[in-house]
Design a protein around this motif. Structure first.
Motif, PDB file in Angstrom:
ATOM      1  N   THR A   2      45.416  46.590  47.875  1.00  0.00           N
ATOM      2  CA  THR A   2      44.423  47.095  46.538  1.00  0.00           C
ATOM      3  C   THR A   2      44.781  48.312  46.248  1.00  0.00           C
ATOM      4  OG1 THR A   2      43.152  45.225  47.740  1.00  0.00           O
ATOM      5  CG2 THR A   2      42.816  45.970  45.298  1.00  0.00           C
ATOM      6  N   MET A   3      44.658  49.491  47.005  1.00  0.00           N
ATOM      7  CA  MET A   3      44.253  50.782  46.071  1.00  0.00           C
ATOM      8  C   MET A   3      45.788  50.757  45.737  1.00  0.00           C
ATOM      9  SD  MET A   3      43.217  53.271  45.112  1.00  0.00           S
ATOM     10  CE  MET A   3      41.699  53.259  45.301  1.00  0.00           C
ATOM     11  N   ILE A   4      46.998  50.073  46.295  1.00  0.00           N
ATOM     12  CA  ILE A   4      48.630  50.787  46.097  1.00  0.00           C
ATOM     13  C   ILE A   4      48.360  49.745  44.745  1.00  0.00           C
ATOM     14  CG2 ILE A   4      50.870  50.253  46.754  1.00  0.00           C
ATOM     15  CD1 ILE A   4      49.918  50.328  50.062  1.00  0.00           C
ATOM     16  N   ARG A   5      48.474  48.186  44.947  1.00  0.00           N
ATOM     17  CA  ARG A   5      48.748  48.058  43.875  1.00  0.00           C
ATOM     18  C   ARG A   5      47.701  48.519  41.862  1.00  0.00           C
ATOM     19  NH1 ARG A   5      47.991  43.019  46.851  1.00  0.00           N
ATOM     20  NH2 ARG A   5      46.122  42.736  46.352  1.00  0.00           N
ATOM     21  N   HIS A   6      46.651  49.230  42.804  1.00  0.00           N
ATOM     22  CA  HIS A   6      45.719  49.811  41.745  1.00  0.00           C
ATOM     23  C   HIS A   6      46.519  51.142  40.981  1.00  0.00           C
ATOM     24  CE1 HIS A   6      42.792  51.589  39.308  1.00  0.00           C
ATOM     25  NE2 HIS A   6      42.859  52.279  39.559  1.00  0.00           N
ATOM     26  N   GLU A   7      47.334  51.686  42.229  1.00  0.00           N
ATOM     27  CA  GLU A   7      47.173  53.165  41.701  1.00  0.00           C
ATOM     28  C   GLU A   7      49.101  52.539  40.975  1.00  0.00           C
ATOM     29  OE1 GLU A   7      46.208  55.957  41.492  1.00  0.00           O
ATOM     30  OE2 GLU A   7      44.620  55.978  42.979  1.00  0.00           O
ATOM     31  N   LEU A   8      49.809  51.708  41.300  1.00  0.00           N
ATOM     32  CA  LEU A   8      51.249  51.714  40.836  1.00  0.00           C
ATOM     33  C   LEU A   8      51.133  51.345  38.813  1.00  0.00           C
ATOM     34  CD1 LEU A   8      53.084  49.944  44.006  1.00  0.00           C
ATOM     35  CD2 LEU A   8      53.159  51.778  42.744  1.00  0.00           C
ATOM     36  N   ARG A   9      49.989  50.142  38.957  1.00  0.00           N
ATOM     37  CA  ARG A   9      48.990  49.707  38.061  1.00  0.00           C
ATOM     38  C   ARG A   9      48.976  50.684  36.755  1.00  0.00           C
ATOM     39  NH1 ARG A   9      47.310  45.493  40.335  1.00  0.00           N
ATOM     40  NH2 ARG A   9      44.904  46.270  40.448  1.00  0.00           N
TER      41      ARG A   9
END
Length: 261
Positions: A2-9
């Motif tokens: 979830t954090m990875i997707r958030h940072e990429l967005r």
């Protein structure tokens, strides 16, 4: 994840701008090569007689009139500096921004370990670096093909591998520093990248300062040296990767025990 997707967005606009900028400048340099090819012999003689300036940029080691020499000097500086600036800015702000924007209190109250969240942030930085380098490599190969030149695959792969490793080292250093920062981090990231670049220029000019090549990642990502020797300096690369891993681990450790509330 979830954090990875958030940072990429959250970082997608910055990623797209930096990738487009580096790719555009790289393409311009490649497409200029056929126009300048007829004048390269004279330019090569001129650049080879400019003393310290010639040595600083490695133009005493290669022929500026060949595609590999032109690419190593012109495109190499774009890739080296552009990639270094993007990586440093991305890594140095990834942790510091949580305290600067006062979102850490919310983020770390979730039922997920702090270490896991920090590791995912680091993974997001690495994913952006990998994607940046894949896109730029494909653009470079396509650009060289479009101007009708045979793609020098070995030299191209070595150069881009060197710049990728350079970015990994800077990412580790800046990520570790990011854990110690509480406010602004942009100047720190740019300063580290610029410092490393100029340390390599000094090492190229002065024999007494050659030891600096073991300090800066630009020491093993010197385009002129890479295309001349057709290999990377394994000793310098190993030192760089140790520094990268150490920086990453320091960042994780510091943020794990840091009082941010």
């Amino acid at each position: 994840m979830t954090m990875i997707r958030h940072e990429l967005r959250q970082g997608r606009l910055s990623f797209l701008i930096w990738t487009a900028s580096i790719g555009f400048l790289l393409a311009v340099c490649i497409f200029l090569y056929p126009e300048m090819q007829g004048e390269m012999e004279g330019m090569n003689e001129m650049f080879s007689s400019m003393g310290s300036f010639t040595e600083a940029f490695g133009m005493d080691k290669i022929s500026f009139g060949t595609l590999t020499g032109f690419y190593a000097v012109e495109c190499g500086n774009i890739l080296g500096l552009g990639g270094a600036f993007f990586t440093s800015l991305c890594a140095v702000s990834i942790l510091a921004k949580e305290e600067k924007e006062h979102t850490a209190e919310f983020l770390f109250t979730h039922p997920v370990s702090r270490v896991r969240l920090v590791v995912q942030k680091l993974a997001a930085v690495l994913i952006q670096i990998i994607l940046l380098n894949l896109v730029i490599f494909l653009l470079a190969a396509a650009g060289i093909s479009l101007i009708g030149e045979p793609v020098p695959w070995k030299e191209l792969q070595l150069l881009h591998t060197a710049y990728f490793l350079l970015q990994l080292e800077l990412a580790g250093i800046c990520f570790g520093i990011s854990a110690f920062l509480r406010t602004g981090s942009t100047g720190v990231g740019l300063g580290i990248a610029a410092l490393m670049y100029f340390l390599n220029l000094i090492a190229n000019i002065s024999e007494q300062a050659e030891f600096l090549k073991f300090v800066t990642p630009f020491g093993y990502a010197d385009g002129a040296q890479v295309v001349t020797e057709l290999c990377l300096d394994k000793g310098k690369v190993m030192i760089g990767m140790v520094v990268a891993v150490t920086g990453g681990l320091c960042g994780i450790w510091k943020y794990w025990q840091k009082d941010i509330f």
